[in-house]
Design a protein around this motif. Structure first.
Motif, PDB file in Angstrom:
ATOM      1  N   MET A  27       0.904  -1.178   0.067  1.00  0.00           N
ATOM      2  CA  MET A  27       0.157  -0.083   0.135  1.00  0.00           C
ATOM      3  C   MET A  27       0.721   1.161  -0.018  1.00  0.00           C
ATOM      4  O   MET A  27       1.779   1.404   1.040  1.00  0.00           O
ATOM      5  CB  MET A  27      -1.039  -0.133   1.365  1.00  0.00           C
ATOM      6  N   THR A  28       0.713   2.077  -1.024  1.00  0.00           N
ATOM      7  CA  THR A  28       1.593   3.344  -1.104  1.00  0.00           C
ATOM      8  C   THR A  28       0.571   4.380  -0.098  1.00  0.00           C
ATOM      9  O   THR A  28      -0.592   4.041   0.391  1.00  0.00           O
ATOM     10  CB  THR A  28       1.345   3.929  -2.604  1.00  0.00           C
ATOM     11  N   ILE A  66       7.256   1.221   1.952  1.00  0.00           N
ATOM     12  CA  ILE A  66       7.860   2.264   2.644  1.00  0.00           C
ATOM     13  C   ILE A  66       8.547   3.231   2.114  1.00  0.00           C
ATOM     14  O   ILE A  66       8.571   4.449   2.573  1.00  0.00           O
ATOM     15  CB  ILE A  66       9.021   1.308   3.453  1.00  0.00           C
ATOM     16  N   ALA A  67       8.746   2.933   0.756  1.00  0.00           N
ATOM     17  CA  ALA A  67       9.432   4.122  -0.156  1.00  0.00           C
ATOM     18  C   ALA A  67       8.490   5.366  -0.141  1.00  0.00           C
ATOM     19  O   ALA A  67       8.737   6.540  -0.474  1.00  0.00           O
ATOM     20  CB  ALA A  67       9.884   3.642  -1.433  1.00  0.00           C
ATOM     21  N   ALA A  74       4.993   8.350  12.558  1.00  0.00           N
ATOM     22  CA  ALA A  74       3.572   8.655  13.199  1.00  0.00           C
ATOM     23  C   ALA A  74       2.792   9.123  12.208  1.00  0.00           C
ATOM     24  O   ALA A  74       1.432   8.762  12.148  1.00  0.00           O
ATOM     25  CB  ALA A  74       3.773   9.769  14.267  1.00  0.00           C
ATOM     26  N   GLU A  75       3.190   9.903  11.260  1.00  0.00           N
ATOM     27  CA  GLU A  75       2.195  10.257  10.091  1.00  0.00           C
ATOM     28  C   GLU A  75       1.754   8.902   9.075  1.00  0.00           C
ATOM     29  O   GLU A  75       0.587   8.904   8.774  1.00  0.00           O
ATOM     30  CB  GLU A  75       2.813  11.343   9.139  1.00  0.00           C
ATOM     31  N   ALA A  76       2.955   8.386   8.778  1.00  0.00           N
ATOM     32  CA  ALA A  76       2.575   7.239   8.116  1.00  0.00           C
ATOM     33  C   ALA A  76       1.611   6.261   8.721  1.00  0.00           C
ATOM     34  O   ALA A  76       0.749   5.500   8.436  1.00  0.00           O
ATOM     35  CB  ALA A  76       3.955   6.570   7.461  1.00  0.00           C
TER      36      ALA A  76
END
Length: 257
Positions: A27-28, A66-67, A74-76
């Motif tokens: 998932m992007t 992850i890229a 925290a935002e991710a």
């Protein structure tokens, strides 16, 4: 193909497909962001009575890309939790159809569904310990509610993958299907789901998820719905019931279950 979430609605079932084949359907950031509004639209669609979440091809979802998750952890993590919570709050039955890897954020999404069916050979893992990430409290509680504290700790402490058989034994999945049989069983089960009373399903979903303040609300809905009378009449007449209550609390004109 650009990473994306695609969807279609067929025979009252919305199917959402995670598509990022170059990275095993990871998932992007854009995909995480797009899931809550997509679910909101599908929830509001009276033609939708159940939802299936799956991955394109031979993989469900290998987690977060992850890229693409630049910025703070925290935002991710917030993007993933928002998507997970939107899926858990979807007011109609949800089913994860799992092939191949269901890992990290993929396991998070699968756990947020009401039901999980897996094909033999599927692998499951909850892997924040590989990255030194604190797994969100809400996600941890959801995992514990499915598999119990001992298995949840095993998955979180080790970040090891478990096979479909162990996932079935621990309650992480509801059924395991032989290779080639998953789509057939998903179609069969969703046909059953869309034929049943949405009133019963919606109330049961809230109660099973721990809501303790809605007894009076659902008693009022049941009194005004007509579903109980229709269900009893259909049973006595030996026919399929035509339930008309919807999650909007009304019956659209001309609608038949």
């Amino acid at each position: 193909m650009e990473p994306q979430l695609s969807h279609q609605v067929t025979d009252s079932v919305a199917t959402v497909v995670v598509r990022n084949p170059a990275k095993r359907n990871a998932m992007t950031a854009a995909m995480w962001r797009s899931l809550p509004p997509l679910l909101a639209r599908l929830a509001a669609d009276p033609a939708v009575r159940a939802l299936v979440l799956t991955g394109e091809g031979a993989t469900f979802c290998a987690g977060a890309d992850i890229a693409t998750l630049q910025g703070s952890t925290a935002e991710a993590q917030g993007l993933a939790v928002a998507a997970e919570e939107a899926l858990a709050a979807f007011p109609k039955p949800t089913l994860a159809a799992v092939r191949g890897h269901c890992v990290g954020g993929g396991a998070q999404l699968a756990a947020a569904c009401d039901l999980r069916l897996a094909e033999e050979g599927a692998l499951f893992g909850v892997t924040p310990a590989r990255l030194g990430i604190v797994y969100p409290a809400s996600s941890t509680r959801r995992l514990v509610s499915l598999v119990g504290p001992a298995t949840a700790k095993y998955l979180l402490f080790t970040a090891e993958l478990i096979d479909a058989g162990r996932a079935l034994r621990t309650g992480l999945v509801d059924e395991v299907l032989p290779e080639g049989e998953l789509d057939k069983r998903v179609a069969e089960l969703t046909r059953i789901l869309v034929s049943r009373s949405q009133l019963t399903q919606a109330a049961a979903k809230e109660f099973a998820d721990g809501r303790t303040d809605r007894d009076a609300h659902w008693a009022d809905q049941a009194l005004g719905s007509g579903d109980t009378a229709e269900g009893v009449a259909a049973f006595l007449e030996r026919r399929q019931p035509r339930f008309t209550w919807t999650t909007a609390g009304r019956t659209p004109r001309g609608r038949r279950a």
